[in-house]
Scaffold this active site. Structure first.
Site, PDB file in Angstrom:
ATOM      1  N   CYS A 128       0.907  -1.391  -0.091  1.00 14.82           N
ATOM      2  CA  CYS A 128       0.070  -0.014  -0.080  1.00 14.82           C
ATOM      3  C   CYS A 128       0.961   1.345  -0.183  1.00 14.82           C
ATOM      4  O   CYS A 128       1.802   1.283   0.725  1.00 14.82           O
ATOM      5  CB  CYS A 128      -0.820   0.085   1.317  1.00 14.82           C
ATOM      6  SG  CYS A 128      -1.971   1.626   1.306  1.00 14.82           S
ATOM      7  N   CYS A 140      -0.395   5.611   7.351  1.00 14.47           N
ATOM      8  CA  CYS A 140      -1.458   5.022   7.942  1.00 14.47           C
ATOM      9  C   CYS A 140      -1.470   3.939   9.121  1.00 14.47           C
ATOM     10  O   CYS A 140      -0.754   3.297   9.294  1.00 14.47           O
ATOM     11  CB  CYS A 140      -2.352   4.140   6.892  1.00 14.47           C
ATOM     12  SG  CYS A 140      -3.761   3.371   6.951  1.00 14.47           S
ATOM     13  N   CYS A 166      -2.359  -0.947   8.735  1.00 16.92           N
ATOM     14  CA  CYS A 166      -1.691  -2.331   8.865  1.00 16.92           C
ATOM     15  C   CYS A 166      -0.087  -1.891   9.097  1.00 16.92           C
ATOM     16  O   CYS A 166       0.575  -1.615   7.964  1.00 16.92           O
ATOM     17  CB  CYS A 166      -1.534  -2.961   7.464  1.00 16.92           C
ATOM     18  SG  CYS A 166      -3.034  -2.750   6.565  1.00 16.92           S
ATOM     19  N   CYS A 179      -7.402   1.046  -0.649  1.00 18.69           N
ATOM     20  CA  CYS A 179      -6.951   0.125   0.747  1.00 18.69           C
ATOM     21  C   CYS A 179      -7.139  -1.116   0.354  1.00 18.69           C
ATOM     22  O   CYS A 179      -7.913  -1.504  -0.249  1.00 18.69           O
ATOM     23  CB  CYS A 179      -8.205   0.775   1.716  1.00 18.69           C
ATOM     24  SG  CYS A 179      -7.905  -0.154   3.171  1.00 18.69           S
ATOM     25  N   GLN A 227     -17.189 -11.383  13.943  1.00 27.41           N
ATOM     26  CA  GLN A 227     -15.684 -11.189  13.663  1.00 27.41           C
ATOM     27  C   GLN A 227     -15.551 -10.755  12.184  1.00 27.41           C
ATOM     28  O   GLN A 227     -16.004 -10.939  11.284  1.00 27.41           O
ATOM     29  CB  GLN A 227     -15.191 -12.783  13.740  1.00 27.41           C
ATOM     30  CG  GLN A 227     -15.408 -13.317  15.111  1.00 27.41           C
ATOM     31  CD  GLN A 227     -14.056 -13.051  15.995  1.00 27.41           C
ATOM     32  OE1 GLN A 227     -13.262 -12.009  15.456  1.00 27.41           O
ATOM     33  NE2 GLN A 227     -14.097 -13.671  16.931  1.00 27.41           N
ATOM     34  N   TYR A 281     -18.324 -15.205  28.043  1.00 28.50           N
ATOM     35  CA  TYR A 281     -17.958 -14.151  27.179  1.00 28.50           C
ATOM     36  C   TYR A 281     -18.470 -14.679  25.853  1.00 28.50           C
ATOM     37  O   TYR A 281     -17.471 -14.319  24.956  1.00 28.50           O
ATOM     38  CB  TYR A 281     -16.446 -13.681  27.431  1.00 28.50           C
ATOM     39  CG  TYR A 281     -16.065 -13.713  28.966  1.00 28.50           C
ATOM     40  CD1 TYR A 281     -15.957 -12.515  29.334  1.00 28.50           C
ATOM     41  CD2 TYR A 281     -15.462 -14.699  29.391  1.00 28.50           C
ATOM     42  CE1 TYR A 281     -15.589 -12.363  30.593  1.00 28.50           C
ATOM     43  CE2 TYR A 281     -14.906 -14.606  30.626  1.00 28.50           C
ATOM     44  CZ  TYR A 281     -15.047 -13.283  31.334  1.00 28.50           C
ATOM     45  OH  TYR A 281     -14.520 -13.210  32.600  1.00 28.50           O
ATOM     46  N   GLU A 308     -22.825 -13.538  28.801  1.00 29.03           N
ATOM     47  CA  GLU A 308     -22.776 -12.489  27.876  1.00 29.03           C
ATOM     48  C   GLU A 308     -23.098 -11.029  28.744  1.00 29.03           C
ATOM     49  O   GLU A 308     -24.181 -11.059  29.221  1.00 29.03           O
ATOM     50  CB  GLU A 308     -22.936 -12.505  26.404  1.00 29.03           C
ATOM     51  CG  GLU A 308     -22.884 -11.032  25.906  1.00 29.03           C
ATOM     52  CD  GLU A 308     -21.470 -10.294  25.569  1.00 29.03           C
ATOM     53  OE1 GLU A 308     -20.370 -11.214  25.581  1.00 29.03           O
ATOM     54  OE2 GLU A 308     -21.537  -9.368  25.733  1.00 29.03           O
ATOM     55  N   ASP A 360     -13.705 -16.688  26.446  1.00 34.59           N
ATOM     56  CA  ASP A 360     -13.277 -15.818  25.434  1.00 34.59           C
ATOM     57  C   ASP A 360     -13.441 -14.573  25.976  1.00 34.59           C
ATOM     58  O   ASP A 360     -14.012 -13.731  25.456  1.00 34.59           O
ATOM     59  CB  ASP A 360     -13.962 -16.229  24.108  1.00 34.59           C
ATOM     60  CG  ASP A 360     -13.243 -15.274  22.884  1.00 34.59           C
ATOM     61  OD1 ASP A 360     -12.197 -14.765  23.166  1.00 34.59           O
ATOM     62  OD2 ASP A 360     -14.048 -15.376  21.919  1.00 34.59           O
ATOM     63  N   CYS A 404      -7.585 -12.381  22.815  1.00 32.49           N
ATOM     64  CA  CYS A 404      -6.953 -11.649  21.715  1.00 32.49           C
ATOM     65  C   CYS A 404      -5.891 -10.994  22.416  1.00 32.49           C
ATOM     66  O   CYS A 404      -5.530 -10.097  21.785  1.00 32.49           O
ATOM     67  CB  CYS A 404      -8.241 -10.856  21.195  1.00 32.49           C
ATOM     68  SG  CYS A 404      -8.926  -9.901  22.568  1.00 32.49           S
TER      69      CYS A 404
HETATM   70  N1  SAH Z   1     -16.902 -15.406  21.848  1.00 28.77           N
HETATM   71  C1  SAH Z   1     -17.332 -14.138  21.357  1.00 28.77           C
HETATM   72  C2  SAH Z   1     -17.188 -12.719  21.792  1.00 28.77           C
HETATM   73  C3  SAH Z   1     -15.962 -12.716  22.451  1.00 28.77           C
HETATM   74  S1  SAH Z   1     -15.433 -10.884  22.694  1.00 28.77           S
HETATM   75  C4  SAH Z   1     -16.923 -14.426  19.730  1.00 28.77           C
HETATM   76  O1  SAH Z   1     -16.201 -15.043  19.307  1.00 28.77           O
HETATM   77  O2  SAH Z   1     -17.710 -13.409  18.844  1.00 28.77           O
HETATM   78  C5  SAH Z   1     -15.638 -10.934  24.483  1.00 28.77           C
HETATM   79  C6  SAH Z   1     -16.921 -10.527  24.842  1.00 28.77           C
HETATM   80  O3  SAH Z   1     -17.005 -10.636  26.333  1.00 28.77           O
HETATM   81  C7  SAH Z   1     -17.724  -9.446  24.353  1.00 28.77           C
HETATM   82  O4  SAH Z   1     -19.046  -9.670  23.774  1.00 28.77           O
HETATM   83  C8  SAH Z   1     -17.977  -8.664  25.599  1.00 28.77           C
HETATM   84  O5  SAH Z   1     -19.349  -7.883  25.785  1.00 28.77           O
HETATM   85  C9  SAH Z   1     -18.080  -9.556  26.887  1.00 28.77           C
HETATM   86  N2  SAH Z   1     -17.960  -9.348  28.177  1.00 28.77           N
HETATM   87  C10 SAH Z   1     -16.709  -8.319  28.552  1.00 28.77           C
HETATM   88  N3  SAH Z   1     -16.909  -8.135  29.767  1.00 28.77           N
HETATM   89  C11 SAH Z   1     -17.765  -9.163  30.234  1.00 28.77           C
HETATM   90  C12 SAH Z   1     -18.382  -9.434  31.697  1.00 28.77           C
HETATM   91  N4  SAH Z   1     -17.539  -9.004  32.736  1.00 28.77           N
HETATM   92  N5  SAH Z   1     -19.175 -10.499  31.936  1.00 28.77           N
HETATM   93  C13 SAH Z   1     -19.891 -10.897  30.740  1.00 28.77           C
HETATM   94  N6  SAH Z   1     -19.249 -10.748  29.324  1.00 28.77           N
HETATM   95  C14 SAH Z   1     -18.089  -9.742  29.282  1.00 28.77           C
END
Ligand code: SAH
Length: 480
Positions: free
Chosen positions: A82, A88, A91, A188, A312, A341, A362, A411, A438
């Site tokens: 790019c 930028c 990336c 881009c 995602q 999560y 969640e 997650d 992540c």
């Molecule tokens: N597993 C899902 C999302 C993961 S991202 C996927 O793969 O798409 C992490 C998630 O945790 C988000 O949706 C966020 O809103 C949630 N989160 C953050 N803090 C939290 C908490 N204290 N209790 C419950 N969920 C929570």
């Protein structure tokens, strides 16, 4: 750290030009080397590069230098695709050969496990698997968020071109560290050729009609963001125009323009954000035409995605990530699984077929509503989704109500899990635990807190964001 205390005064001064050979990758897409007792960070350089750089920051134990010239390029270097790469924020790793990016991500995971987690990987026989790379390292995003700005950032070559340039209108991405400046991107490579064409056409249209872009200092201007959603597994296309106020006449004109020049667009949403907050979310969403949603697939399941929904951004790599999570969870037909999560329930749905029942937790209510709708739309009947904060919700009473899980998939967001949540997992101690993250650093910290309750069985980094330093990491754990 002790090494820096013991060394004599290093020969490095702010403003000084120095020659360096970079040693290794560091945080946030930078590379580092040591000079005297100092660690010197350089953005835009690659380990193995011999460079000329100027020191612009000097602290007690580290310094930062700006890359001036590459005297001898590292073999890990490649030509960035790019033309906006140098300015930028999109990336930061385009100048690093893709296999080297993958190695770097694996090293970052190993380093987090040993530094933040205190794991002696060799002694424990833990091997971090090679990062699962992407087949497509460009045009991988299904969503892009571009910003309008009354403050355009000019690249060196734009200035050097000598052409008259309009500095009062930009549509593109932010320059790193400059919340007020936006690059006027004509190209881009993150989403699609089509997206870049649309961005250019929207810019031309807006200028022709003399619509004013947002001024971040004065909080004035009509146009704020342009969000494009281009799902991977369907041909649907969503345009979201975020504006500071409602204007039906302008929106009708914009809809007419899209229908004429971009008939592929299946839905147009106008989001109103009248607050100073620089986000593409707002207090109101108006469906200008089309259903206001697009659909994409993850594995066999179809997802309805609204303008403000989380999904995602790299569909194909998300599928690989979930595949790894499913494999690590090693689910048996009579297993009760908790997906903690769970966001919009994408992992829950991905693994539901193999389990007897899945309980998703969640925090965000809209995400839970999406999760339930997604389960219903896909005919998945063995998932229960619960809204709440893990810290308060994940109690012995919760387990009593929903049953003792055989498998946990967690997650959490970048900050990782709350120590009390980790404690509760230790107390509950289901046989199998899969930790998707992540942020390998907070993940390693949490794993350390699990102590000897669990043993690490496998570690698999997955690359969802080629050309950035971000990495997703999945760890398989077994109760001891
Ligand atoms: N597993 C899902 C999302 C993961 S991202 C996927 O793969 O798409 C992490 C998630 O945790 C988000 O949706 C966020 O809103 C949630 N989160 C953050 N803090 C939290 C908490 N204290 N209790 C419950 N969920 C929570």
């Amino acid at each position: 750290m002790s090494e820096t205390v013991a060394t004599p005064k290093p020969a490095i001064r702010r403003g000084e030009e120095i020659e360096l050979v970079l040693e290794k990758f560091a945080d946030r897409g930078k590379s580092l080397t040591r000079v005297g007792g100092y660690v010197v960070f350089v953005a835009g350089a690659v380990p193995g590069d011999r460079i000329r750089a100027k020191v612009f920051k000097r602290k007690k134990s580290f310094a930062e230098a700006r890359l001036l010239e590459v005297l001898e390029p590292s073999p890990l270097r490649t030509e960035p695709r790019c033309e906006y790469f140098a300015s930028c924020g999109g990336c930061k790793w385009q100048h690093v050969d893709y296999p080297a990016q993958l190695d770097m991500k694996r090293d970052a995971v190993a380093e987090a496990l040993s530094h933040q987690g205190g794991f002696d990987l060799e002694a424990l026989g833990i091997e971090v698997r090679p990062t699962l790379g992407a087949d497509e390292t460009y045009f991988y995003r299904n969503k892009m968020e571009f910003s309008f700005s009354a403050n355009r950032w000019l690249t060196d070559w734009e200035i050097a071109s000598g052409e008259p340039l309009d500095k009062t209108f930009a549509l593109g991405l932010h320059v790193p560290g400059r919340f007020d400046k936006v690059l006027d991107l004509q190209a881009c490579y993150l989403q699609s050729e089509w997206s870049a064409e649309l961005v250019n056409a929207v810019r031309a249209f807006s200028k022709e009609n003399a619509w004013d872009p947002w001024d971040v200092r004065k909080h004035t201007g009509y146009l704020r963001h342009l969000v494009l959603r281009t799902p991977t597994h369907t041909d649907e296309k969503m345009v979201v125009l975020v504006t500071s106020r409602e204007d039906a006449d302008r929106m009708a004109l914009f809809a007419e323009f899209l229908k004429r020049d971009f008939p592929e667009v299946t839905t147009l949403v106008n989001t109103i954000n009248s607050t100073p907050a620089q986000t593409a979310f707002g207090e109101k969403m108006i469906n200008v035409f089309g259903p206001g949603v697009v659909h994409d697939k993850l594995g066999p399941h179809t997802y309805e995605i609204a303008a403000n929904a989380f999904f995602q951004t790299n569909t194909k790599q998300a599928e690989k990530l979930y595949e790894v999570a499913a494999e690590f969870a090693d689910i048996k037909p009579d297993d009760l699984l908790y997906d903690l999560y769970c966001g919009a329930g994408t992992i829950s749905l991905y693994v539901a077929e193999s389990a007897e029942h899945v309980v998703g937790v969640e925090l965000i209510e809209e995400a839970v509503a999406n999760a339930r709708a997604n389960a219903a739309a896909n005919g998945v009947k063995n998932c229960t989704f619960v809204t709440g904060d893990m810290l308060k919700l994940f109690t012995p009473e919760f387990v009593e109500e929903h049953g003792r899980p055989d498998v946990l998939i967690v997650d959490p967001p970048r900050a990782g899990m709350h120590p009390k949540v980790v404690k509760q997992i230790k107390r509950l101690k289901p046989a199998k635990l899969v930790y998707v993250s992540c942020n390998p650093q907070t993940q390693a910290r949490d794993l350390e807190q699990l102590g000897d309750a669990y043993r690490i069985e496998a570690v698999q980094p997955v690359d969802l964001f080629p050309h950035t330093h971000h990495v997703e990491n999945v760890v398989k754990l077994a109760a001891t």
